[in-house]
Design an enzyme around this catalytic site. Sequence first.
Site, PDB file in Angstrom:
ATOM      1  N   THR A 225       1.037  -0.513   0.399  1.00 56.24           N
ATOM      2  CA  THR A 225       0.159  -0.146  -0.028  1.00 56.24           C
ATOM      3  C   THR A 225       0.993   1.345   0.040  1.00 56.24           C
ATOM      4  OG1 THR A 225       0.325  -0.304   2.757  1.00 56.24           O
ATOM      5  CG2 THR A 225      -1.936  -0.726   1.140  1.00 56.24           C
ATOM      6  N   LYS A 228       0.956   3.484   4.460  1.00 57.85           N
ATOM      7  CA  LYS A 228       1.417   3.504   5.662  1.00 57.85           C
ATOM      8  C   LYS A 228       2.762   4.100   5.934  1.00 57.85           C
ATOM      9  CE  LYS A 228      -1.193  -0.729   5.891  1.00 57.85           C
ATOM     10  NZ  LYS A 228      -1.612  -1.649   4.431  1.00 57.85           N
TER      11      LYS A 228
HETATM   12  N1  DSN Z   1      -5.606  -3.305   7.800  1.00 59.94           N
HETATM   13  C1  DSN Z   1      -4.566  -2.544   7.363  1.00 59.94           C
HETATM   14  C2  DSN Z   1      -4.306  -3.009   8.400  1.00 59.94           C
HETATM   15  O1  DSN Z   1      -4.100  -2.483   9.691  1.00 59.94           O
HETATM   16  O2  DSN Z   1      -2.388  -3.453   9.083  1.00 59.94           O
HETATM   17  C3  DSN Z   1      -3.749  -4.064   7.025  1.00 59.94           C
HETATM   18  O3  DSN Z   1      -4.497  -3.401   5.563  1.00 59.94           O
END
Ligand code: DSN
Length: 417
Positions: A225, A228
């Site tokens: 992604t 993050k």
């Molecule tokens: N849902 C995410 C997380 O909180 O780690 C991963 O895609």
Amino acid sequence: MVTLKGLELDQRLSQILHRELERQRRKLEMIASENFASEAVLAAGASVFTNKYAEGYPERRYYGGCEYADELEVLTHQRVKKIFGCEYVNVQPHSGSSANMAAYFAVLKPGDSILGMDLSHGGHLTHGAAVSFSGRLFSCHSYGVSKETELIDYDRLIELATTIKPKVIVAGASSYPRIIDFQKFREAADLCGAVLIVDMAHFAGLVAAGIHPSPVPYAEIVTSTTHKTLRGPRGGLILCRLSQAKAIDEQVFPGLQGGPLMHIVAAKCAAMGEALQPDFIDYQHQTVKNAQRLAARLSSVGYRLVSGGTDTHLILVDLRGSGLNGQQAQTALDLAGITANKNMVPFEKESFKAPSGLRLGTAALTTRGFKESDIDQVSRFIIDALDHHDDESKLKKIAQKVEDFTINFPLYPGMDS
Ligand code: DSN
């Protein structure tokens, strides 16, 4: 009030946007998968590329007027390749899940086998969980961590690879706080002729900064992604070898998606530009130092951490024996102005709705400028809130202190009207 041009008359929407901005400003954001994108990333994501259809790839589009979309996508490719040293990249996946889906479809047929990390040991839904498309379409098997060390059990991984002979092995996790040994995964994949896919969504920023080993030399395909630790817009990426490029491109479009979100590609481009700056490396180092400080402070008052600590941006607190579960901890922290999430811990028997773990991350707070001494104060707030988890009035008092403290770390000052 947040003033977005044209929204002056839409009071209800303006209020929701304003309240969300204030929530982000006044609370401690500790969800390990979240971060604060820069104003440049937000601006690119809200740009005129919102209006543009650009199905296809640069110089191979199905619509006219794509000359600047082409320029944008090529520039984004160049930046991603420079950061990660990969042979090829596709920047169009709408999310990490769709990136993983495209990666699987590029190398698997329905019914083929996948070996991924167990969800309760830190894996992700798309790594083979029964409720996800991965578990429904493929024959999924899982490896996990060792009961003793809570580190990935690489011997067991190799044993499973040789007995199951999966077509794909997936490395990567959502709540595993330690460095992953990609060489071991490569060995396992080579033993059974599997394709190695690494989902680096959580630690991509650490990889970009050279703090976590890069999976690129080891894996045929790497997914991520962008929102993050990489600190971009919500979206996905796929890095791969040239030999996989055609299959990956075909699976992203037209296999899974129609038009790419070119405004989000613009925001990815802005984020990658930032990731190429030297201060991005300092930021990632500080994120890890902050997570390690948080781990030390919570451990010092008796909280047990899965694997004993962290090498990354996140920690996983095992609340078994503390008198509260992950859901109660999440609720208490929420009331105290600290946003985090409940999480399963390895080998637990509790329901996933009330698991025994609490996952905490430092990527977002570090973006706001938190250093180790600030994390000491954050740790005191967390400990105080968990100690008083059933005392609502005390939790509200902590929330006021959290706000008084947190508001000193500016977030989007330009958004004040
Ligand atoms: N849902 C995410 C997380 O909180 O780690 C991963 O895609």
